[in-house]
Design an enzyme around this catalytic site. Structure first.
Site, PDB file in Angstrom:
ATOM      1  N   ASP A 111      66.799 -66.614   8.766  1.00 14.24           N
ATOM      2  CA  ASP A 111      66.501 -67.639   9.760  1.00 14.24           C
ATOM      3  C   ASP A 111      67.041 -68.963   9.237  1.00 14.24           C
ATOM      4  O   ASP A 111      66.647 -69.414   8.155  1.00 14.24           O
ATOM      5  CB  ASP A 111      64.992 -67.722   9.972  1.00 14.24           C
ATOM      6  CG  ASP A 111      64.589 -68.677  11.097  1.00 14.24           C
ATOM      7  OD1 ASP A 111      65.439 -69.486  11.527  1.00 14.24           O
ATOM      8  OD2 ASP A 111      63.420 -68.618  11.515  1.00 14.24           O
TER       9      ASP A 111
ATOM     10  N   TYR B 261      66.529 -80.026  22.941  1.00 13.25           N
ATOM     11  CA  TYR B 261      67.865 -79.469  22.677  1.00 13.25           C
ATOM     12  C   TYR B 261      68.925 -80.577  22.647  1.00 13.25           C
ATOM     13  O   TYR B 261      69.762 -80.628  21.745  1.00 13.25           O
ATOM     14  CB  TYR B 261      68.191 -78.445  23.767  1.00 13.25           C
ATOM     15  CG  TYR B 261      69.497 -77.709  23.599  1.00 13.25           C
ATOM     16  CD1 TYR B 261      69.633 -76.711  22.640  1.00 13.25           C
ATOM     17  CD2 TYR B 261      70.586 -77.991  24.417  1.00 13.25           C
ATOM     18  CE1 TYR B 261      70.833 -76.016  22.491  1.00 13.25           C
ATOM     19  CE2 TYR B 261      71.777 -77.303  24.285  1.00 13.25           C
ATOM     20  CZ  TYR B 261      71.895 -76.315  23.324  1.00 13.25           C
ATOM     21  OH  TYR B 261      73.080 -75.629  23.181  1.00 13.25           O
TER      22      TYR B 261
ATOM     23  N   ALA C  22      68.510 -83.685  21.969  1.00 13.28           N
ATOM     24  CA  ALA C  22      68.324 -84.504  20.772  1.00 13.28           C
ATOM     25  C   ALA C  22      69.013 -83.883  19.566  1.00 13.28           C
ATOM     26  O   ALA C  22      69.688 -84.569  18.796  1.00 13.28           O
ATOM     27  CB  ALA C  22      66.824 -84.686  20.491  1.00 13.28           C
TER      28      ALA C  22
ATOM     29  N   ILE D 229      78.762 -71.936  29.638  1.00 17.11           N
ATOM     30  CA  ILE D 229      79.529 -70.759  29.212  1.00 17.11           C
ATOM     31  C   ILE D 229      78.848 -69.504  29.756  1.00 17.11           C
ATOM     32  O   ILE D 229      77.625 -69.441  29.853  1.00 17.11           O
ATOM     33  CB  ILE D 229      79.619 -70.705  27.670  1.00 17.11           C
ATOM     34  CG1 ILE D 229      80.187 -72.021  27.122  1.00 17.11           C
ATOM     35  CG2 ILE D 229      80.473 -69.519  27.225  1.00 17.11           C
ATOM     36  CD1 ILE D 229      81.568 -72.392  27.623  1.00 17.11           C
TER      37      ILE D 229
END
Length: 241
Positions: A60, A153, A155, A186
């Site tokens: 992660d 997101y 930021a 996309i």
């Protein structure tokens, strides 16, 4: 000597397209995944079928110690990377007044802290190798223009452009270029079918982008042909911005 590139989040989507494109251009690839090990192994198999070397790294990016340990072990075993493409990221969309602490924190930790966690153990070995290098980060049109429901997101993606420009200044004298790619909508993204026509109407090219079109730009930025391009944020968005 064949150059190695680490591509984070490369078990699917844009990251997978980038990994396969770079392999087709002659690079050995470190394929990264957080989960989805089976998908990552399939990408590895595809790369090896091209005659290139590939390994799978599973961690992660938000886990600083795990990222450090696994990246350092891979470099010790297989050599320092010539390039790294920081593609891993998540979204947890919600209108800002309704956004939970976890939705904010998880996106910040994965997208922004994750960038630091991946690059920190790589940069000094890359500098000491004295062979130049390529770093490509992944922002988004949301990081350039904002987007409803994506304060967290947006930021992180805006911050990534700042990190990119700073690293380009710091590493330029070492022959290491640092650039940022900012995709628009996309096809791999989760698109609400109800709003598909409305979203396409906002795009001058009237279609969504393909992951391979983003990968083509990344491939160029990693190549020798892009040796004098650094500190740039380049959009792949069909003219939305």
């Amino acid at each position: 000597m064949v150059k190695r590139v680490l591509v984070t989040g490369s078990s699917r989507g844009i990251g997978k397209a980038v990994a396969l494109k770079l392999a087709s251009s002659g690079y050995d690839i470190a394929v990264h995944c957080r989960g989805g090990r089976e998908a990552a192994e399939q990408v590895k198999d595809e790369i090896q079928a091209m005659g290139r070397e590939a390994v799978v790294l599973q961690f992660d990016v938000a886990d600083r110690q795990a990222a450090k340990d696994i990246i350092e072990a891979d470099m010790e075993a297989n050599g320092v990377y010539f390039g790294v493409v920081c593609n891993a990221g998540i979204t947890r969309d919600n209108a800002f007044p309704a956004m939970t602490d976890d939705e904010w924190d998880s996106v910040i930790h994965t997208n922004l802290d994750g960038l630091y966690n991946v690059l920190k153990p790589i940069i000094m070995p890359l500098v000491r190798a004295r062979k130049g290098g390529r770093i490509v980060t992944m922002s988004s049109i949301s990081g350039l223009a904002g987007n409803r429901g994506q304060a967290n997101y947006s930021a992180t993606k805006a911050a990534i452009t700042g990190v990119t420009k700073t690293l380009a200044l710091e590493l330029g004298k070492r022959g290491i270029t640092v650039n940022c790619v900012a995709p628009g909508v996309i096809e791999t993204d989760m698109i609400d079918d109800v709003f598909e026509k409305e979203i396409k109407a906002m795009i001058p090219l009237r279609r969504f982008g393909k992951a391979e079109e983003v990968a083509n730009l990344v491939d160029f930025l990693v190549s020798d042909g892009a040796a004098y391009i650094t500190r740039q944020v380049i959009s792949v968005n069909g003219g939305m911005l």
